[in-house]
Design an enzyme around this catalytic site. Sequence first.
Site, PDB file in Angstrom:
ATOM      1  N   LYS A  29       2.833   3.211  -5.727  1.00 36.69           N
ATOM      2  CA  LYS A  29       2.236   2.181  -6.601  1.00 36.69           C
ATOM      3  C   LYS A  29       3.239   1.643  -7.620  1.00 36.69           C
ATOM      4  O   LYS A  29       3.205   0.468  -7.943  1.00 36.69           O
ATOM      5  CB  LYS A  29       0.994   2.736  -7.299  1.00 36.69           C
ATOM      6  CG  LYS A  29      -0.005   3.371  -6.337  1.00 36.69           C
ATOM      7  CD  LYS A  29      -0.265   2.521  -5.087  1.00 36.69           C
ATOM      8  CE  LYS A  29      -0.871   3.320  -3.961  1.00 36.69           C
ATOM      9  NZ  LYS A  29      -0.876   2.568  -2.667  1.00 36.69           N
ATOM     10  N   ASP A  57       0.832  -1.197   0.000  1.00 39.25           N
ATOM     11  CA  ASP A  57       0.000   0.000   0.000  1.00 39.25           C
ATOM     12  C   ASP A  57       0.869   1.249   0.000  1.00 39.25           C
ATOM     13  O   ASP A  57       0.471   2.290   0.508  1.00 39.25           O
ATOM     14  CB  ASP A  57      -0.910  -0.020   1.236  1.00 39.25           C
ATOM     15  CG  ASP A  57      -2.050   0.992   1.133  1.00 39.25           C
ATOM     16  OD1 ASP A  57      -2.591   1.364   2.180  1.00 39.25           O
ATOM     17  OD2 ASP A  57      -2.367   1.419  -0.006  1.00 39.25           O
ATOM     18  N   ASP A 106      -3.196  -3.066  -2.478  1.00 35.73           N
ATOM     19  CA  ASP A 106      -4.256  -2.062  -2.536  1.00 35.73           C
ATOM     20  C   ASP A 106      -4.105  -1.228  -3.813  1.00 35.73           C
ATOM     21  O   ASP A 106      -3.020  -1.147  -4.399  1.00 35.73           O
ATOM     22  CB  ASP A 106      -4.187  -1.138  -1.301  1.00 35.73           C
ATOM     23  CG  ASP A 106      -5.402  -0.226  -1.198  1.00 35.73           C
ATOM     24  OD1 ASP A 106      -5.278   0.848  -0.586  1.00 35.73           O
ATOM     25  OD2 ASP A 106      -6.473  -0.585  -1.731  1.00 35.73           O
ATOM     26  N   ASN A 107      -5.209  -0.605  -4.244  1.00 36.59           N
ATOM     27  CA  ASN A 107      -5.163   0.423  -5.303  1.00 36.59           C
ATOM     28  C   ASN A 107      -4.720  -0.058  -6.667  1.00 36.59           C
ATOM     29  O   ASN A 107      -4.113   0.705  -7.427  1.00 36.59           O
ATOM     30  CB  ASN A 107      -4.246   1.589  -4.893  1.00 36.59           C
ATOM     31  CG  ASN A 107      -4.540   2.108  -3.516  1.00 36.59           C
ATOM     32  OD1 ASN A 107      -3.678   2.062  -2.636  1.00 36.59           O
ATOM     33  ND2 ASN A 107      -5.737   2.604  -3.312  1.00 36.59           N
ATOM     34  N   GLU A 124     -11.479   4.040  -1.294  1.00 39.26           N
ATOM     35  CA  GLU A 124     -11.951   4.321   0.064  1.00 39.26           C
ATOM     36  C   GLU A 124     -12.862   5.551   0.124  1.00 39.26           C
ATOM     37  O   GLU A 124     -12.554   6.599  -0.422  1.00 39.26           O
ATOM     38  CB  GLU A 124     -10.767   4.497   1.033  1.00 39.26           C
ATOM     39  CG  GLU A 124      -9.652   5.403   0.554  1.00 39.26           C
ATOM     40  CD  GLU A 124      -8.542   4.640  -0.164  1.00 39.26           C
ATOM     41  OE1 GLU A 124      -8.806   3.579  -0.722  1.00 39.26           O
ATOM     42  OE2 GLU A 124      -7.413   5.126  -0.182  1.00 39.26           O
TER      43      GLU A 124
HETATM   44  O1  LIG Z   1      -0.367   6.987  -2.734  1.00 46.63           O
HETATM   45  C1  LIG Z   1      -1.019   6.236  -2.001  1.00 46.63           C
HETATM   46  N1  LIG Z   1      -0.408   5.527  -1.048  1.00 46.63           N
HETATM   47  C2  LIG Z   1       1.025   5.523  -0.948  1.00 46.63           C
HETATM   48  C3  LIG Z   1       1.653   6.588  -0.069  1.00 46.63           C
HETATM   49  C4  LIG Z   1       3.112   6.304  -0.242  1.00 46.63           C
HETATM   50  C5  LIG Z   1       4.057   6.730   0.801  1.00 46.63           C
HETATM   51  C6  LIG Z   1       5.046   5.678   1.090  1.00 46.63           C
HETATM   52  C7  LIG Z   1       6.149   5.320   0.339  1.00 46.63           C
HETATM   53  C8  LIG Z   1       6.948   4.318   0.980  1.00 46.63           C
HETATM   54  C9  LIG Z   1       8.157   3.742   0.579  1.00 46.63           C
HETATM   55  N2  LIG Z   1       8.789   2.802   1.337  1.00 46.63           N
HETATM   56  C10 LIG Z   1       8.253   2.397   2.505  1.00 46.63           C
HETATM   57  C11 LIG Z   1       7.066   2.928   2.957  1.00 46.63           C
HETATM   58  C12 LIG Z   1       6.419   3.894   2.168  1.00 46.63           C
HETATM   59  S1  LIG Z   1       4.943   4.737   2.485  1.00 46.63           S
HETATM   60  C13 LIG Z   1      -2.495   6.129  -2.134  1.00 46.63           C
HETATM   61  C14 LIG Z   1      -3.176   7.106  -2.879  1.00 46.63           C
HETATM   62  C15 LIG Z   1      -4.559   7.057  -3.021  1.00 46.63           C
HETATM   63  C16 LIG Z   1      -5.276   8.080  -3.815  1.00 46.63           C
HETATM   64  C17 LIG Z   1      -4.914   9.423  -3.708  1.00 46.63           C
HETATM   65  C18 LIG Z   1      -5.583  10.380  -4.437  1.00 46.63           C
HETATM   66  C19 LIG Z   1      -6.638  10.013  -5.277  1.00 46.63           C
HETATM   67  F1  LIG Z   1      -7.310  10.958  -5.964  1.00 46.63           F
HETATM   68  C20 LIG Z   1      -7.009   8.686  -5.385  1.00 46.63           C
HETATM   69  C21 LIG Z   1      -6.328   7.712  -4.655  1.00 46.63           C
HETATM   70  C22 LIG Z   1      -5.297   6.028  -2.402  1.00 46.63           C
HETATM   71  C23 LIG Z   1      -4.619   5.046  -1.675  1.00 46.63           C
HETATM   72  O2  LIG Z   1      -5.306   4.032  -1.070  1.00 46.63           O
HETATM   73  C24 LIG Z   1      -3.231   5.077  -1.539  1.00 46.63           C
HETATM   74  O3  LIG Z   1      -2.617   4.077  -0.832  1.00 46.63           O
HETATM   75 MG   LIG Z   2      -3.992   2.473  -0.492  1.00 46.50          MG
END
Ligand SMILES: O=C(NCCCCc1cc2cnccc2s1)c1cc(-c2ccc(F)cc2)cc(O)c1O
Ligand SMILES: [Mg+2]
Length: 221
Positions: free
Chosen positions: A144, A141, A169-170, A199
């Site tokens: 992506k 998650d 997810d996603n 969500e």
């Molecule tokens: O980007 C998303 N999740 C990732 C955040 C990444 C940060 C990290 C990188 C990283 C690297 N290494 C270790 C740990 C980590 S944590 C995300 C985005 C949407 C979304 C947003 C706008 C929209 F209009 C529609 C859907 C919905 C979702 O469910 C999501 O999960």
């Molecule tokens: Mg997500």
Amino acid sequence: TRSSRPQRMLAHVKRHAARGDPQSVIDAIDYFCRHKEWAMNVGDEKGTILDSVVCEVSPGAVLELGTYCGYSTMRIARLLAPGARLITLEFNPANAAVARQVIAWAGLEHKVQLVEGSSGDLIPQMREKFGIDSFDLVFLDHWKDWYLPDTRLMEELGLLHKGSVLLADNVICPGAPEYLAYVRSSPRYDSRYFKSHLEYTYVEDGLEKSVFPGASAGSRP
Ligand SMILES: O=C(NCCCCc1cc2cnccc2s1)c1cc(-c2ccc(F)cc2)cc(O)c1O
Ligand SMILES: [Mg+2]
């Protein structure tokens, strides 16, 4: 300075959820995101699918890539058997700080190890730093376009065993097309799409559940 959305979410949890009651914390976050401010938690609809996969796998070792505010961390941790462990990685220190407090409010900190940093750096340290031999369940998650490279990395490091489950997810929104193509193309990956919604919205999204075939699969018998 103005508070952040995760900080406002945490304040809502402290005001409306009971300490030591994970379900009340989960419900408070869902209420906040549905009625006050949208946030990118896996949410209640996809969360129910996540719950069913966790119960089916009943994992001893779980890796979560992308903690955010700890919502899915709690959904997983509340279902783990005594002694089972969840390692969750978060890149953003401010989000990690909120997640630690959310997880503590739910009383689940003893089941969870939250590690700050990037998956590319931390996945190769899983054995030496956390004494993990392999993962029974991985919840993807995070970024992506990192789903595929990190899956390949886990394969190459032998962190997945025959029957390990990847749950992503996603896969529709925002989307992970290269990852989907990979897990769906190999005839030996047992991959299945659980159609749902982004969500707290009516936009289509879903979870892809892929059972790792075992390192030998794909080679000639
Ligand atoms: O980007 C998303 N999740 C990732 C955040 C990444 C940060 C990290 C990188 C990283 C690297 N290494 C270790 C740990 C980590 S944590 C995300 C985005 C949407 C979304 C947003 C706008 C929209 F209009 C529609 C859907 C919905 C979702 O469910 C999501 O999960
Ligand atoms: Mg997500």
